[in-house]
Design a protein around this motif. Structure first.
Motif, PDB file in Angstrom:
ATOM      1  N   UNK A  51      -0.490  64.728 -38.362  1.00  0.00           N
ATOM      2  CA  UNK A  51      -1.012  63.460 -37.856  1.00  0.00           C
ATOM      3  C   UNK A  51      -0.466  63.115 -36.479  1.00  0.00           C
ATOM      4  N   UNK A  52       0.731  63.586 -36.152  1.00  0.00           N
ATOM      5  CA  UNK A  52       1.240  63.361 -34.807  1.00  0.00           C
ATOM      6  C   UNK A  52       0.345  64.013 -33.770  1.00  0.00           C
ATOM      7  N   UNK A  53      -0.048  65.260 -34.027  1.00  0.00           N
ATOM      8  CA  UNK A  53      -0.957  65.971 -33.125  1.00  0.00           C
ATOM      9  C   UNK A  53      -2.327  65.273 -33.061  1.00  0.00           C
ATOM     10  N   UNK A  54      -2.829  64.872 -34.228  1.00  0.00           N
ATOM     11  CA  UNK A  54      -4.149  64.249 -34.276  1.00  0.00           C
ATOM     12  C   UNK A  54      -4.177  62.939 -33.492  1.00  0.00           C
ATOM     13  N   UNK A  55      -3.159  62.105 -33.685  1.00  0.00           N
ATOM     14  CA  UNK A  55      -3.138  60.807 -33.001  1.00  0.00           C
ATOM     15  C   UNK A  55      -3.040  60.976 -31.490  1.00  0.00           C
ATOM     16  N   UNK A  56      -2.224  61.909 -31.045  1.00  0.00           N
ATOM     17  CA  UNK A  56      -2.129  62.119 -29.611  1.00  0.00           C
ATOM     18  C   UNK A  56      -3.435  62.677 -29.059  1.00  0.00           C
ATOM     19  N   UNK A  57      -4.082  63.552 -29.845  1.00  0.00           N
ATOM     20  CA  UNK A  57      -5.364  64.123 -29.404  1.00  0.00           C
ATOM     21  C   UNK A  57      -6.396  63.028 -29.148  1.00  0.00           C
ATOM     22  N   UNK A  58      -6.447  62.045 -30.020  1.00  0.00           N
ATOM     23  CA  UNK A  58      -7.418  60.961 -29.869  1.00  0.00           C
ATOM     24  C   UNK A  58      -7.175  60.179 -28.580  1.00  0.00           C
ATOM     25  N   UNK A  59      -5.910  59.934 -28.272  1.00  0.00           N
ATOM     26  CA  UNK A  59      -5.593  59.202 -27.047  1.00  0.00           C
ATOM     27  C   UNK A  59      -5.875  60.038 -25.805  1.00  0.00           C
ATOM     28  N   UNK A  60      -5.580  61.326 -25.865  1.00  0.00           N
ATOM     29  CA  UNK A  60      -5.871  62.189 -24.727  1.00  0.00           C
ATOM     30  C   UNK A  60      -7.372  62.258 -24.467  1.00  0.00           C
ATOM     31  N   UNK A  61      -8.168  62.259 -25.529  1.00  0.00           N
ATOM     32  CA  UNK A  61      -9.625  62.207 -25.373  1.00  0.00           C
ATOM     33  C   UNK A  61     -10.018  60.912 -24.657  1.00  0.00           C
ATOM     34  N   UNK A 121      -9.499  66.264 -21.763  1.00  0.00           N
ATOM     35  CA  UNK A 121     -10.148  66.973 -22.860  1.00  0.00           C
ATOM     36  C   UNK A 121      -9.451  68.280 -23.229  1.00  0.00           C
ATOM     37  N   UNK A 122      -8.966  69.010 -22.250  1.00  0.00           N
ATOM     38  CA  UNK A 122      -8.325  70.295 -22.546  1.00  0.00           C
ATOM     39  C   UNK A 122      -7.080  70.095 -23.411  1.00  0.00           C
ATOM     40  N   UNK A 123      -6.243  69.117 -23.063  1.00  0.00           N
ATOM     41  CA  UNK A 123      -5.043  68.855 -23.860  1.00  0.00           C
ATOM     42  C   UNK A 123      -5.398  68.275 -25.225  1.00  0.00           C
ATOM     43  N   UNK A 124      -6.444  67.459 -25.277  1.00  0.00           N
ATOM     44  CA  UNK A 124      -6.884  66.900 -26.556  1.00  0.00           C
ATOM     45  C   UNK A 124      -7.346  68.016 -27.492  1.00  0.00           C
ATOM     46  N   UNK A 125      -8.117  68.968 -26.946  1.00  0.00           N
ATOM     47  CA  UNK A 125      -8.581  70.106 -27.750  1.00  0.00           C
ATOM     48  C   UNK A 125      -7.391  70.899 -28.280  1.00  0.00           C
ATOM     49  N   UNK A 126      -6.400  71.116 -27.432  1.00  0.00           N
ATOM     50  CA  UNK A 126      -5.212  71.867 -27.859  1.00  0.00           C
ATOM     51  C   UNK A 126      -4.491  71.144 -28.991  1.00  0.00           C
ATOM     52  N   UNK A 129     -14.791  66.016 -27.552  1.00  0.00           N
ATOM     53  CA  UNK A 129     -14.251  66.627 -26.331  1.00  0.00           C
ATOM     54  C   UNK A 129     -15.241  67.615 -25.723  1.00  0.00           C
ATOM     55  N   UNK A 130     -15.767  68.504 -26.553  1.00  0.00           N
ATOM     56  CA  UNK A 130     -16.697  69.516 -26.035  1.00  0.00           C
ATOM     57  C   UNK A 130     -17.980  68.870 -25.519  1.00  0.00           C
ATOM     58  N   UNK A 131     -18.425  67.801 -26.181  1.00  0.00           N
ATOM     59  CA  UNK A 131     -19.624  67.109 -25.706  1.00  0.00           C
ATOM     60  C   UNK A 131     -19.368  66.470 -24.344  1.00  0.00           C
TER      61      UNK A 131
END
Length: 350
Positions: free
Chosen positions: A90-100, A105-110, A132-134
């Motif tokens: 969930x730490x990765x997921x939450x940060x991904x949402x904010x990066x999006x 997008x590249x860091x969010x995808x990672x 992100x891809x969209x």
């Protein structure tokens, strides 16, 4: 519901029984309504529990910062969660949402892929990957991830909405845009329009008398009534998908617009049925001509049937339409669903 609560207790730390989480995913996949929502909430609760009070507190702090719109501080909080518990998805997921949200997008995808390596059925990360891809213009890849999210969680509203929007955009580009361009060209050049408009649907227009300060010629008001019909001989039901209008002012200016018929504007017609709606238009110039068209989808499951059925409506000549007082509009709208007033002066300067 008690069974879901029991599975939640087993799936969460410290037990973290994998079979219990599997059971919640089965409910998520096969149930609907209240049970599906309960399974979703149970999984989210389990995913947000790292098993460590310190990590949980930092995750909660990050989530509060998101609510307070302190995005930078929230990213730092989730980064700290990742550093403290790199195996906590969930730490990765939450940060991904904010990066999006920050268009990174590249860091969010990672980050999404890190979360999915730990929780392969994390429908939030699957959906975020699609977004992100969209955003990067990679439509096919976006669709692939959204479908993956819906395969795990059929009720995932964000993934379904994104897919529907992409589908609707394609439908309008392929089936409405050529007709709109044709109408615009014909109106601009003054050539005959829609000579093949032989459908069963119809529409009409009334000029509405403008009173008060707007009666000096700065405002023109019109009231349109539209009746969309499915022919009696139609094979199966038809679903509304989109419609378009092309307006031409007396000064020659042309303004086209289209809209999908979704949510409250959506309707379904069985053979022989009709759908009637009306709307008001405010413009800053007198209208000379008006063109319109609809797009229905045939719901019959047959390869022989044309899936999308476009229909052009007869061209109207608003400047010779009958004029009525505003008090008469209510009478004219009887039997029609009023969809609202469109003021093109404010949204398009028309």
């Amino acid at each position: 519901l008690r069974a879901i609560s029991f599975l939640k207790g087993l799936a969460a730390p410290p037990a973290s029984v994998a079979l219990a989480e599997d059971g919640l995913h089965v409910v998520l996949l096969e149930a609907d309504g209240e049970l599906q929502h309960a399974a979703e909430a149970a999984l989210q609760s389990c995913w947000e529990d790292s098993g460590s009070a310190r990590v949980n507190a930092e995750l909660e702090r990050g989530m509060e910062l998101v609510k307070d719109r302190e995005v930078g501080a929230a990213v730092e909080a989730f980064t700290k969660v990742i550093e403290m518990a790199p195996n906590f998805a969930e730490g990765w997921n939450r940060r991904a949402l904010l990066l999006y949200a920050q268009d990174d997008y590249a860091r969010s995808i990672a980050d999404c892929k890190q979360a999915l390596a730990l929780k392969p059925r994390h429908f939030g990360s699957l959906t975020c990957l699609g977004m992100c891809h969209h955003a990067m213009g990679e439509k096919a890849e976006a669709i692939r991830w959204w479908k993956a999210a819906l395969k795990v969680f059929p009720g995932m509203s964000r993934a379904r909405q994104e897919l529907e929007q992409v589908e609707m955009h394609d439908i309008m580009e392929n089936h409405l845009k050529p007709r709109i361009e044709r109408a615009v060209t014909a109106l601009e050049k003054g050539t005959q329009l829609f000579t093949d408009a032989k459908g069963t649907s119809s529409w009409d227009v009334h000029r509405v008398k403008v009173d008060g300060d707007d009666a000096d010629g700065g405002l023109w008001a019109y009231f349109f009534r539209v009746c969309i019909r499915s022919p009696v001989e139609a094979r199966g039901a038809r679903q509304s998908r989109a419609r378009f209008y092309v307006l031409q002012g007396a000064d020659g200016k042309v303004f086209p617009f289209a809209r999908p018929t979704q949510d409250a504007a959506s309707f379904r017609l069985e053979p022989g049925q009709e759908h009637k709606f009306c709307w008001s238009l405010l413009v800053g110039r007198e209208l000379q001509r008006a063109a319109a068209g609809t797009l229905l989808e045939c719901l019959a499951d047959s390869e022989e049937m044309q899936r999308f059925i476009p229909e052009d409506l007869p061209v109207l000549i608003p400047y010779v339409a009958p004029q009525v007082a505003s008090s008469e509009v209510e009478r004219l709208s009887e039997g029609y669903t009023f969809t609202g007033t469109l003021d093109l002066r404010s949204v398009a300067g028309f």
